[in-house]
Design a protein around this motif. Sequence first.
Motif, short mmCIF file in Angstrom:
data_model
loop_
_atom_site.label_atom_id
_atom_site.label_comp_id
_atom_site.label_asym_id
_atom_site.label_seq_id
_atom_site.Cartn_x
_atom_site.Cartn_y
_atom_site.Cartn_z
N GLY A 125 0.63 -1.29 0.24
CA GLY A 125 0.21 -0.07 -0.01
C GLY A 125 0.81 1.38 -0.06
O GLY A 125 2.26 1.17 -0.20
N TYR A 126 0.12 2.38 0.06
CA TYR A 126 -1.14 2.49 0.99
C TYR A 126 -2.39 2.09 0.05
O TYR A 126 -3.32 1.77 0.45
CB TYR A 126 -1.18 3.97 1.50
N GLU A 127 -2.33 2.69 -1.20
CA GLU A 127 -3.54 2.39 -2.25
C GLU A 127 -3.07 1.11 -3.13
O GLU A 127 -1.89 1.57 -3.71
CB GLU A 127 -4.19 3.51 -2.85
N ARG A 129 -4.43 -1.58 -6.36
CA ARG A 129 -5.04 -1.78 -7.51
C ARG A 129 -4.41 -3.14 -8.05
O ARG A 129 -3.20 -3.13 -8.37
CB ARG A 129 -5.58 -0.73 -8.64
N VAL A 145 -10.14 -0.58 -4.83
CA VAL A 145 -8.84 -0.08 -4.10
C VAL A 145 -8.66 -0.58 -2.64
O VAL A 145 -9.61 -0.04 -2.09
CB VAL A 145 -8.99 1.64 -4.57
N LYS A 147 -6.98 0.16 0.56
CA LYS A 147 -6.38 0.99 1.28
C LYS A 147 -5.92 0.46 2.75
O LYS A 147 -6.52 -0.25 3.27
CB LYS A 147 -7.12 2.22 1.55
N ASP A 174 0.92 6.21 -3.23
CA ASP A 174 1.28 6.61 -1.75
C ASP A 174 1.72 7.91 -1.85
O ASP A 174 2.20 8.58 -2.71
CB ASP A 174 2.06 5.66 -1.04
N ASN A 409 -9.71 6.96 8.53
CA ASN A 409 -8.69 6.24 8.33
C ASN A 409 -8.22 5.49 9.08
O ASN A 409 -7.84 4.22 9.17
CB ASN A 409 -7.59 6.82 7.71
#
Length: 611
Positions: A125-127, A129, A145, A147, A174, A409
């Motif tokens: 991560g942070y994100e 796909r 996605v 997270k 990120d 978050n």
Amino acid sequence: MSMYHPNYGLSKSKEEGAADETFTNPLPRAVLRPNSFILLDGEWNFDLDIEDHGLQERWYLSHVYTHRVIWPATVEEHIGAVMGLHFQSIKEDKTVAWYEREFPLPNKDESLPLSILQLTFGACGYETRVWLNGHALQTVEGEEVHKGEYTSFTYELQEKDLQTVNRLTVRIADTKDADIPRGKQESFIFKRGGIWYQSYSGAVRSIWLEVVERNRLRSRVGVVSIVEDRMVRFNLTTHIHDPGIYTIRLNVFKRKQEAAEPIAKADFCLALEAGEKQQRLVLEVPGAELWSPDAPHLYTLIAQLIDKNGYTAEIETHFGLRKIEARGRYVYLNNQPVYLDGILYQPGLSSYEVIKQHMLAMKKLGCNLVRIHIAGVDPRVYKLADRIGMLLWVEVPSPHRSSRQSRTNHHNELLRMLALMQTHPSIIIWSLYNEDWGAQDIATNSKTRQYIIDMYHYMHLYFPQFLVVDNDGWHHISLEGRLKSDLLTVHVYTPDEKKWSKQLDRLVEGKLKSVTIFPLVVGDPFFYRKQLPLIVSEWGGFGFANYGGPKKNSERADLIRLFKKELRKRPIAGDVYTQATDIEEEQNGLIDSKTGVVKVPEGLLASRLND
């Protein structure tokens, strides 16, 4: 490109449960399946998407990659390797990196007809796909996605999307966004240097393929034990594609048991609909021995989901029976008072093998508690602590700014971590925040305080096996005169022995102001009156630049003895010395970070309640 299983065959095989003590599970997970797996670690194609054009240009359909890197590693390391730059100076705003590799379709075992190929990221991560042969994948939870960068997540691969040779594409994004749970990684607000470290995000843990059953138990198990009558409450999660009547069978074995018969077993019949369902099941373990640092007795749970035709899906984990309480002035483990001889530990980029050496060294120092400081670590570390008898204090990696988004978050990260960390008897304490990081307005913003209060109550309701600290160090929250923390924790830093003694005296007298940087309590008036345990959860730090105090190991050991002696004189329930190893600019560790060698006398941090 090297693989863990070069023949790409997936079939039933026993993992750790049948292995000896020297076996190291190669996968970063705590709950195991008896199915074999294929590691996708190794060489991957790599490109940095500097202008973030990859989605628009559909790199997941076709892209000519210019670099090759080794997964797992941080994206900062990958950037530094391919661009010839030191990775700490690269990520100024948003970093987008793409990875791609191929894998042949595994040979499916015909003895597993009701099965699905599953892809798991140990952490990324942070994100993140992911695409398979150009088709976007969704996690089991339905996320396009994902997270978060501290816990694992999985994808079910559909047969219609699989080919003889498959192309797996991963996009990782990120930023230095202060609303993201970051721990001590630098952000827009806290720049690298001093106690703030380089960023290390991206492809940080292994990826693997394995066959899982269509209808199965997920690899997450919660354990709450009632030690007085040896009852264990197991929280299990079923994942069902085909609705119907199922049986969950629980079998409990002694961890080193040679006999085939379990010491406890039970069947539970459930009508399950499609989707996921959490279920609590209770089992008595007659004559069970309790888990403690001095006697870390562990048991093996084999849980099976059985359909009407007898087809079985299985998971395996270890657990221990233990009870933790904050009662009056002391912490009680299994109804006995225990003094917490703790040490602060910041693993940074250390591998599991290195962390293992550090943990064993902390045991040699005389610690019975390790506070893993606002960081997510390899889940095998928690299993190691279970096995060697080390209590753990874990924390949610903190955002760096207080906002509605940062609280969202933080909440999501907390739930992800809890889902995968409920099994371990070693984990006894959770901190929601540390020193106001991500909650800087805790003294003035009622919304910030209410969020923390809500999470404190939530954890007490759903996770009673843990003690909860609202905001470690200072600014604990009082509501109607009741502290929303199970422990009154205080950070006291001074190298001066006389000042140290005076500060400890003020603490045990119940002074809530002028004992640390900020007042100890915010919100409604609170009167200590020794009604809950007092923990000096950070102290020492001898050797840190411009802090003062001795820098030579022998002199540091002498001062630590004096400071520990003062702690023992008072009704204090535990302490956490800062810190275990050197990390970046924080050069104040008692253990060599590379070799695991203890630099001060062994047993230095040990004490007993009645000293």
